[in-house]
Design an enzyme around this catalytic site. Structure first.
Site, PDB file in Angstrom:
ATOM      1  N   GLN A   1      20.989 -18.390 -18.759  1.00 46.40           N
ATOM      2  CA  GLN A   1      21.327 -19.801 -18.866  1.00 46.40           C
ATOM      3  C   GLN A   1      22.619 -20.026 -17.964  1.00 46.40           C
ATOM      4  OE1 GLN A   1      23.227 -20.415 -22.578  1.00 46.40           O
ATOM      5  NE2 GLN A   1      22.056 -22.495 -23.078  1.00 46.40           N
TER       6      GLN A   1
ATOM      7  N   GLU B   1      33.400 -24.404 -35.300  1.00 48.95           N
ATOM      8  CA  GLU B   1      34.036 -25.683 -35.521  1.00 48.95           C
ATOM      9  C   GLU B   1      33.232 -26.857 -35.135  1.00 48.95           C
ATOM     10  OE1 GLU B   1      35.334 -22.850 -34.746  1.00 48.95           O
ATOM     11  OE2 GLU B   1      36.812 -22.328 -36.253  1.00 48.95           O
TER      12      GLU B   1
ATOM     13  N   GLU C   1      17.696 -23.590 -28.815  1.00 53.96           N
ATOM     14  CA  GLU C   1      18.674 -22.460 -28.957  1.00 53.96           C
ATOM     15  C   GLU C   1      18.827 -22.270 -30.645  1.00 53.96           C
ATOM     16  OE1 GLU C   1      22.709 -22.785 -27.263  1.00 53.96           O
ATOM     17  OE2 GLU C   1      22.572 -20.505 -27.489  1.00 53.96           O
TER      18      GLU C   1
END
Lengths: 399, 372
Positions: free
Chosen positions: A115, A369, A236
């Site tokens: 990817q 985060e 994903e």
């Protein structure tokens, strides 16, 4: 979704496949190709593309039947990026020709995918990417790609890559991106190992210099690559929650075994910390199990977006505890030689490796985060951060 | 091989029947037990709303959920009871459901006596005519169930939850388990000033009372342990409901409250705290469902499932309530806002039926992970 395909039908087809291609006497690739052609590769895919248009929940029925018969599998870990990211994107946005060309060798494992998304200047802010794709001047309609990608696992073994590149710098960043399939054997593609904190080079840097990509390897319309990439990224994060994990199935199992087998290592402080983590690991396992049950029942919940956060934190805390538990042995490290493994391995090797490798768990595939922002905004409906990059042309943004 | 592998595959979802039960309980509580009503009732000195209890216990049939139909109950189980507990936790309603309809009821059911005084008492509990509580301190962990059978009927027991609402006390003694009517001679129930305003505690003094013996010491110890295990297991659902309310209200408030010309909920430091809390709440749900399912199935996995749920959910509920107070700012510190009721309940719950540390000890024992 076909109403005619049920568990009984899937079982019948599985028996038929096994009868026609006995695993004991059939070559691995031949068996996998026959399985794909029988529609038993991924049953929820369309007929002719390895599936039966059947409910996804029937896949475990096939898998169990084949596993019991000792059939070879397609090594899903080795082809994880292809299976989890490239395939659903090609299925969703590819042309018939692209689907026919790519899905079968991808699933069988003949062709490994990687990817080409992240860049040195575009990590969490992925849409800020700077790799350029411009039309070739020779009128062929081909694209010429220049730029640098990073954190590319499997690039050194991959035959194909999914690639996003900027095709229009004059519009806001999300709108000027297009999505391509890149041939990793083409001239201009250079893969360099990127040595990591663990000493090994599991990831790569990929340099793209004047790489020509024909227009028929574009996925989705020009300028709509960000939308296509969303499908890739959603898949994903969804890939978790497939199989049932047994109690003590993860890293905590290793720590628990050491605790049982080596009483001399025990201290009160470590005992309390281990029990707290044992409970948290068991609860994370149950949360994953509940998510799996929701998916099977056709009621997918938003829990998936949180599971990665939980596993990242737990892996880091448990592997940190493991190093301390081992005492003298925890001071050692197995081997700093640079290697280029084919597989991402979170749990292999020794405690020191696990401790260091787990630091990546809260960064790769979306930092913790950023995932917390996503949970806050998409699950809890909290207001989005004020942003100044939405309406400005990409070329005018600070970099 | 681990010392204890999972005994059965748990069902961690909610069934349609359970969701229907939840809707019924939630709409009853929305009508009769909103936050101002709960605050007014705890201030009035008569915390229990008898009409509400009648509607919940008899009207909805909640009191008899665990009791088989042949004994006058609903013949449901701990999964359904857990849903009721979840909703009661979400509203911090003062109602003796966990103590009477779960713990005392399960103690009596574990005695296995369909007739006689235990059967009669069960019939009364299931119909919502009577409330019974186990006369042990609210902090008693399941592991201490057997040890609770000591001493005589003449005794003082402090910190008994919901004793002020009870018609009958189940008193474990060295001679076995006794049922004692609270209205009888020699029984004093002295209310205490409790940290948790919504679950009253009392000191029970028994002096020269006559009780009805329900069981010999052996079966009584097993029954008391079973009752406490159910209490601890379903307390996790109360903690889940409580934590979920705290999260939902905090999200709602921080979306509306503006400071620095922005909703405060748009500040990343607050968003991350609420997202972390959300993750803890969904994890608590899996743990609580697992405990309820294991209790319902009578699984050998139940003691571990309960210990895991309590070791985890206590912390989540307290954290949720503390975040709720903090992220509400000044208003979170006021008496008018219900956040304090949740904080007090959550903190008290973290001690009830054994602290998280006690439950981690149980995990250590069950999983053969001994202390040095």
């Amino acid at each position: 979704m076909s109403a005619t395909v049920d568990a009984a039908e899937v079982r019948r087809l599985t028996r038929e496949l096994l009868a026609a291609h006995p695993p004991a006497t059939t070559g691995r690739t031949d068996f996998l190709e026959a399985r794909f052609d029988a529609g038993l590769a991924w049953v929820h895919y369309p007929v002719g593309l390895g599936g039966l248009d059947a409910p996804r929940s029937l896949q475990p029925v096939v898998d169990a039947g084949l596993a019991a018969a000792g059939a070879p599998d397609n090594d899903p870990r080795r082809i994880g990026i292809g299976l989890g990211m490239a395939a659903p994107t090609i299925l969703g946005f590819g042309t018939d020709e692209q689907k026919q060309r790519f899905l079968r060798p991808l699933w069988v494992g003949d062709e490994v995918w990687c990817q080409l998304f992240s860049e040195p200047g575009a990590g969490s802010d992925l849409a800020a990417l700077a790799t350029r794709a411009v039309r070739a001047e020779d009128g062929t309609g081909d694209w010429v790609v220049d730029g640098q990608k990073v954190w590319t696992s499997s690039a050194h073994v991959a035959r194909w890559a999914i690639l996003i590149a900027r095709t229009d710098p004059d519009v806001p960043k999300h709108r000027g991106i297009s999505y391509f399939i890149c041939d990793m054997t083409d001239p201009g593609v250079e893969v360099r190992p990127l040595r990591q904190i663990t000493g090994e080079a599991e990831f790569n840097e990929v340099f793209l210099t004047g790489v020509r990509i024909p227009d028929n390897r574009r996925l989705g319309p020009v300028g709509e690559g960000w939308k296509v990439a969303q499908t890739t990224l959603m898949n994903e994060r969804v890939s978790i929650g497939g199989a049932r994990i047994p109690r003590e199935g993860g890293m905590i199992g290793t720590v628990a075994r050491t605790w049982r087998e080596q009483p001399a290592l025990r201290t009160h402080d470590l005992h309390q910390r281990m029990l707290t983590l044992w409970v948290e690991a068991e609860v994370a396992r149950l949360t994953g199990e509940r998510l799996r049950q929701q998916l099977v029942a056709g009621q997918p919940g938003p829990e998936g977006s949180g599971m990665k956060l939980a596993f990242a934190r737990l892996n880091q805390e448990i592997s940190g505890l493991e190093v301390e538990l081992l005492g003298d042995e925890g001071l050692l490290y197995s081997d700093w030689t640079m290697r280029r493994p084919e597989l991402v391995d979170f749990t292999g090797r020794d405690a020191g490796y696990r401790y260091l490798r787990s630091k990546g768990n809260s960064i790769e595939g979306g930092t913790s985060e950023v995932l917390l922002n996503i949970v806050a905004e998409r699950v809890l409906g909290l207001p989005v951060e004020p942003r100044n990059d939405k309406d400005a042309a990409w070329k005018d943004l600070a970099r | 091989m681990t010392p204890q592998t999972e005994a059965h595959a748990p069902d961690l979802l909610y069934s349609e029947t359970e969701e229907d039960l939840r809707s019924a309980v939630r709409s009853l509580l929305a009508d009769r037990a909103d936050a101002p009503t709960v605050i007014a009732s705890v201030e009035s000195g008569t915390p229990y709303d008898q009409r509400l209890w009648d509607s919940l216990a008899a009207g909805i049939g909640a009191a008899g959920l665990l009791v088989p139909e042949k004994l006058g109950g609903q013949g449901a189980g701990h999964r359904e009871a857990a849903v009721v507990v979840e909703e009661l936790g979400r509203s911090v309603v003062p109602a003796p459901f966990l103590t009477s309809a779960v713990v005392a009821t399960d103690v009596l059911l574990a005695l296995g006596a369909d007739d006689g005084p235990a059967g009669e008492l069960l019939d009364g509990l299931a119909a919502g005519r009577k409330v019974a509580v186990l006369a042990v301190p609210f902090a008693t962990a399941p592991a201490d169930g057997a040890a609770a059978l000591a001493g005589t009927l003449d005794r003082t027991v402090t910190g008994v939850a919901d004793a002020v609402a009870a018609d009958v006390l189940l008193v474990p003694t060295g001679e076995g388990l006794y049922a004692v009517e609270t209205g009888g001679d020699g029984v004093t129930v002295q209310p205490l000033v409790a940290l948790d305003l919504t679950r009253p505690l009392a000191t029970v003094t028994l002096s020269g009372v006559t009780g009805t013996r329900l069981a010999e010491p052996g079966p009584a110890a097993a029954a008391v342990t079973r009752g406490l295990l159910s209490g601890a297991g379903l307390l996790a659902s109360e903690q889940l409901g409580l934590a979920e309310w705290c999260l939902t209200e905090t999200v709602r408030y921080t979306r509306e409250r503006h400071q620095f010309n922005r909703p405060v909920g748009s500040f990343q430091s607050l968003k991350h705290r609420m997202a972390q809390l959300w993750l803890q709440v969904v994890s608590a749900r899996a743990a609580a469902r697992n405990a309820a399912d294991a209790l319902a199935a009578g699984s050998p996995d139940a003691p571990l499932a309960v210990a895991v749920a309590q070791a985890y959910c206590s912390k989540v509920a307290v954290h949720a309530a503390e975040e709720c107070v903090q992220l509400h700012g000044g208003i979170g510190m006021t008496w008018e806002h219900p956040a304090h009721l949740y904080l007090k309940r959550a903190k008290a719950d973290s001690i009830a039926y054994g602290s998280a540390g006690r439950h981690r000890d149980a995990v250590a024992e069950l999983m053969e992970l001994p202390a040095p």
